[in-house]
Scaffold this motif. Structure first.
Motif, PDB file in Angstrom:
ATOM      1  N   TYR A  28     -16.338 -40.054  60.738  1.00  0.00           N
ATOM      2  CA  TYR A  28     -16.572 -39.018  62.192  1.00  0.00           C
ATOM      3  C   TYR A  28     -17.608 -39.549  62.740  1.00  0.00           C
ATOM      4  CZ  TYR A  28     -13.234 -36.006  59.559  1.00  0.00           C
ATOM      5  OH  TYR A  28     -12.065 -35.454  58.954  1.00  0.00           O
ATOM      6  N   THR A  59     -11.915 -34.510  52.913  1.00  0.00           N
ATOM      7  CA  THR A  59     -11.311 -35.679  54.055  1.00  0.00           C
ATOM      8  C   THR A  59     -10.232 -36.366  53.341  1.00  0.00           C
ATOM      9  OG1 THR A  59     -13.713 -35.570  54.902  1.00  0.00           O
ATOM     10  CG2 THR A  59     -11.999 -37.686  55.312  1.00  0.00           C
ATOM     11  N   GLU A 178     -10.666 -26.327  45.593  1.00  0.00           N
ATOM     12  CA  GLU A 178     -11.649 -25.527  45.091  1.00  0.00           C
ATOM     13  C   GLU A 178     -10.860 -24.139  44.968  1.00  0.00           C
ATOM     14  OE1 GLU A 178     -15.505 -25.281  46.858  1.00  0.00           O
ATOM     15  OE2 GLU A 178     -15.507 -27.423  47.142  1.00  0.00           O
ATOM     16  N   HIS A 210     -16.372 -27.814  42.289  1.00  0.00           N
ATOM     17  CA  HIS A 210     -17.826 -27.840  41.899  1.00  0.00           C
ATOM     18  C   HIS A 210     -18.043 -27.218  40.418  1.00  0.00           C
ATOM     19  CE1 HIS A 210     -18.930 -29.554  45.524  1.00  0.00           C
ATOM     20  NE2 HIS A 210     -18.293 -28.396  46.099  1.00  0.00           N
ATOM     21  N   GLY A 409     -17.194 -27.750  53.750  1.00  0.00           N
ATOM     22  CA  GLY A 409     -17.731 -26.187  53.436  1.00  0.00           C
ATOM     23  C   GLY A 409     -19.004 -25.705  52.695  1.00  0.00           C
ATOM     24  N   ASN A 411     -21.725 -27.321  53.027  1.00  0.00           N
ATOM     25  CA  ASN A 411     -23.095 -27.496  53.704  1.00  0.00           C
ATOM     26  C   ASN A 411     -22.998 -26.293  54.798  1.00  0.00           C
ATOM     27  OD1 ASN A 411     -24.442 -29.787  53.464  1.00  0.00           O
ATOM     28  ND2 ASN A 411     -22.584 -30.769  53.435  1.00  0.00           N
TER      29      ASN A 411
END
Ligand SMILES: Nc1ncnc2c1ncn2[C@@H]1O[C@H](COP(=O)(O)OP(=O)(O)OP(=O)(O)O)[C@@H](O)[C@H]1O
Length: 837
Positions: A28, A59, A178, A210, A409, A411
């Protein structure tokens, strides 16, 4: 007994590779999100992908699912090499994704969201719809009203629906990005059961999370990504949790939670709440001392969230709230904010972020006074403050100017927290502070919250993660049925006592389900697209009755006939406008297009005889379709916004029409005028045809896949793309459909005008927009109906007509239409908000 030879093929099938990613690279602007990543996933396994925020997990999944176009590399699903970024292709090959931010269409119903993804032959009949939806949802233990709009669901309910939607596709590779973040523990357990049922039948599950303990519990293999690079795939049984954590962060880990202060060292009360009551909780007392962090726990739906939102001024409360001894009013968010209360919501996507603004703007939006002088923002100070926050929270972003929507997400979550703290609150209310946040950043967030408490901020944390509350909080208030049933302090603050107190409370509440909220049909009607139609019809009848009581000639056949004939052009133009507005677009060229089509008509619709008239009508429709095609191409392929594309054609068409007919010329064909003037009683045939077209389009909008897709694109373009809708095709078709309506309006309008006048029609742009707005359309897309457009157009025409009978100045037409537009827009949005909340 099964022999070894019989078992072998089954084992082989279970271990067959079902998804292969080879050499995937994606860059990106300013970020290399993935570098040469290769991965294979086998049938029947749970393959976890773990990594820090921004490591590239989403991604990678986007590339596999066809929603992100890779720069290099290939993707194979069940042996099918995917040709590129095409979500439908990946879906057809057997891959389904449960996205971190659910790919749901908020303006569509629960049932419609499910119907849009399943193959045509699996769609139930309308009679069996409710049962079919219940069955799809029950797999994941969810109960939702099939006819409720998704925008009205809670975050948890949306996630459950997203999971049910993916399961409905019966995928051979299911990706869960998630999935457990917003879920409560029993829902997580239910999900894990579903995962093991799926893998037992050979489905491969890719699990991104996570929550490392969860990963260790359910995964067969674990792949670690860091900074977009693969750091290895491990057999889950062969590594420890700590080893995985160290590979994720790429360094040795320190303790996650900061040390708690001794109770004796805590200062006086900063927050003192006495007998606070509100919707969902009552008589809650709570104190937070200087240096202290207080947690709120409980089974979801027991009032803790409502209590927190009440303190934030988001819901009405009664009781006494004191901050540093000063009594504080909480009757609105600005009042709470003025008192120094800052709230960081759990649903950052819908409640917190300004998605089109940059990282800098999102960070500083609540603290502009600290970086401005005399009301003018000092860009340098603002930029420096943003850079400092990015460094402090280790936010991964290419620059301060990057749009927040393009960040990962986790960040985004860090930015929400930084923003709340930058407001320098006296009371910090924070919901799920580490939802979606990686292990490294988690520790930083905990440290920041502790430092805030030490500096004198009262910190109240609502979290569904009891381990987090144990590590972070000095005291924890456990809610049950809207009351604090346990206030744990010191050594009592442990995961097991918190969970125990929450689940053992005898007052435990059932989760407040969407079903409960929507039990009344009335509420659904009020939030639906037909409420505006009924309002407009009532206004129309009232106006007609009043005008007829003043002058009975209003109801004469002649008047009704001419009113409906004049209304026909507007009905057709408004229907065209409604089509594009459903996709979130707008057509400001409709008036100019009508003028242009009248001019075209003045060349091709002057001759008599059926052949000549039909040919002329065909030419007008083709000319209109050419305009629609230009709009479609400009918006879908040229990257123009709908307003710019149609504004450009507005001027082009006006110029072209004047060029072709500098002065009004070319009289309408007598035959065409005769046919258009035919009526059934006082009702013109063309009006009947226009109404029939509107009804057919309304039916198509509600019942056909195209209609649902149209609303889906307007509701959330990115989600629509992710579920495999060809957004460009839908937009293109919408502009063509609009053009057909405008073409038909052009023919009728030419008959009304009688002559090729290039300046005729200009007012139709605004009246067509007004008609659909009165009829309930939303400028943001997805809402509104063709019946609404019809009713809106009729009301406008009746107002114009009535003012003549009532002997009012023509200016009153404008006042009435303007007033009705404001009242309609205000009433609809208020009613939708009140009934939908
Ligand atoms: N549309 C986009 N435009 C620009 N940058 C992007 C875009 N999408 C992702 N990125 C960047 O690519 C990197 C990888 O992001 P990705 O969302 O894949 O991370 P992730 O591992 O899923 O993180 P998280 O755990 O926070 O969800 C990040 O630096 C992110 O800012």
């Amino acid at each position: 007994m099964t022999s070894a030879t019989e078992e072998q093929p089954e084992t082989e099938a279970r271990n067959a590779t079902v998804l292969t990613l080879t050499g995937v690279t994606k860059t990106y602007p300013g970020v290399k999100a993935l570098t040469d990543v290769s991965l294979d996933v086998r049938s029947g396994e749970v393959h976890a992908i773990v990594g820090e925020n921004g490591a590239g997990k989403s991604t990678l999944i986007g590339v596999a699912a066809g929603s992100v176009a890779a720069d290099a590399g290939k993707v194979e699903v069940n042996g099918n090499l995917l040709s590129g970024a095409d979500a439908k292709e990946a879906q057809s090959a057997g891959l389904a994704v449960v996205y971190q931010h659910p790919a749901l269409l908020p303006d569509l119903t629960v049932a419609e969201n499910l119907l849009l993804v399943v193959p045509r032959d699996e769609r139930p009949s309308r009679r069996n719809l409710r049962e079919w939806v219940d069955q799809k949802l029950s797999r994941i233990g969810a109960r939702l009203d099939p006819l409720q709009r998704v925008g009205e669901l809670t975050v948890e309910e949306r996630h459950l629906l997203e999971i049910a939607k993916a399961l409905a596709l019966r995928p051979s590779v299911l990706v869960l990005d998630e999935p457990t973040e917003p879920l409560v523990s029993d829902e997580v357990e239910r999900l894990f059961t579903v995962i093991s049922e799926l893998t037992a039948t050979g489905t491969a599950v890719i699990y991104i999370s996570h929550r490392i303990p969860d990963v260790m519990r359910i995964a067969d293999r674990i792949t670690v990504l860091r900074d977009g690079v693969m750091r290895g795939t491990f057999e889950a049984g062969a590594v420890t949790e700590h080893e995985i954590l160290e590979r994720i962060v790429g360094r040795a880990l320190e303790s996650t939670f900061p040390a708690k202060p001794a109770a004796a060292s805590l200062g006086p009360d900063v927050l003192d709440v006495q007998a606070l009551s509100g919707d969902g909780f009552s008589h809650v007392d709570l104190q937070v001392r200087r240096g202290e962090i207080v947690g709120l726990a409980g089974v979801s739906g027991n009032g803790q969230r409502e209590f927190l939102r009440g303190l934030a001024g988001l819901a009405r409360v009664e009781g006494d709230v004191r901050l540093n001894g000063t009594s504080t009013r909480l009757d609105s968010v600005p009042a709470a904010a003025a008192a120094g209360i800052a709230y960081c919501p759990g649903d950052r996507h819908d409640d917190g972020m300004f998605t089109s603004l940059s990282v800098r703007e999102n960070l500083l939006v609540r603290a502009l006074s600290s970086v401005s002088f005399g009301g003018v923002v000092r860009r340098r100070m603002e930029g420096e403050a943003a850079v400092e926050e990015i460094r402090r929270l280790r936010i991964k972003t290419p620059s301060t100017e990057t749009p927040i929507a393009s960040l990962s997400g986790g960040n985004q979550q860090k930015i929400m927290i930084a923003r709340t703290l930058l407001a320098h609150p006296r009371l910090l209310l924070i919901e799920e502070p580490t939802q979606g946040v990686d292990v490294g950043a988690r520790a930083e967030i905990y440290k920041i919250l502790r430092e805030a408490a030490e500096s004198g901020v009262a910190v109240v944390v609502l979290s569904s993660d009891a381990k987090e509350l144990e590590g972070l909080c000095d005291r924890v208030a456990v809610f049950a049925r809207g009351q604090v049933t346990a206030l744990l302090a010191g050594d009592e603050v442990t995961e097991s006592t918190i969970t125990g107190a929450a689940v053992m409370a005898e007052t435990e509440l059932e989760r407040k389900s969407a079903l409960g909220k929507t039990s009344g049909r009335g509420r659904r009607f009020l939030t639906g697209d037909f409420f505006p139609v009924s309002m407009v019809v009532l206004a129309l009848l009232a106006l007609a009755a009043y005008t007829a009581s003043v002058d009975s000639l209003f109801l004469s056949s002649f008047n009704i006939s001419s009113l409906l004939l004049l209304a026909t052009t507007l009905v057709l133009a408004a229907a065209g406008q409604q089509v594009v507005m459903l996709t979130g677009g707008i057509d400001v060229s409709i008036g100019a297009a009508l003028g242009f089509l009248v001019v075209v008509g003045s060349f091709v619709l002057t001759g008599n005889g059926i052949g000549s008239v039909l040919l002329g009508v065909g030419v007008v429709l083709v000319a209109s379709c050419c305009i629609g095609l230009v709009h479609g191409v400009a918006v879908c392929f040229g990257g123009f916004t709908p307003i710019v594309a149609t504004l450009a054609t507005l001027f082009l068409l006006q110029g072209l029409a004047l060029l072709m007919r500098p002065n009004p010329e070319g009289f309408v064909s007598a035959d065409l005028a005769l046919w258009v003037g035919r009526s059934y009683g006082p009702v013109p045939m063309v009006f009947i045809i226009a109404v029939a077209l509107v009804l057919a389009t309304e039916y198509m909008l509600r019942r056909s896949r195209f209609g649902m897709s149209l609303r889906a694109v307007g509701s959330d373009e990115q989600s629509a793309q992710r579920i495999g809708i060809d957004v460009r095709r839908i937009r293109m078709t919408a502009y063509l459909l609009c053009a057909l309506f405008v073409g038909a309006a052009g023919v009728v309008f030419f008959v009304q005008s009688g002559i090729g006048d290039a300046t005729a029609g200009a007012s139709y742009t605004l009246t067509s927009i007004t008609a659909v707005v009165i009829g309930g359309a939303s400028a943001f897309g997805a809402r509104g109906s063709f019946l609404g457009a019809l009713a809106g157009a009729l009301l406008i025409q009746t107002i114009v007509n009535s003012t003549l009978f009532l002997g009012l100045e023509p200016a009153w037409q404008q006042y009435f239409i303007g007033g009705i537009t404001i009242v309609a827009a205000g009433v609809y949005s208020k009613v939708r908000r009140a009934a939908g909340g």
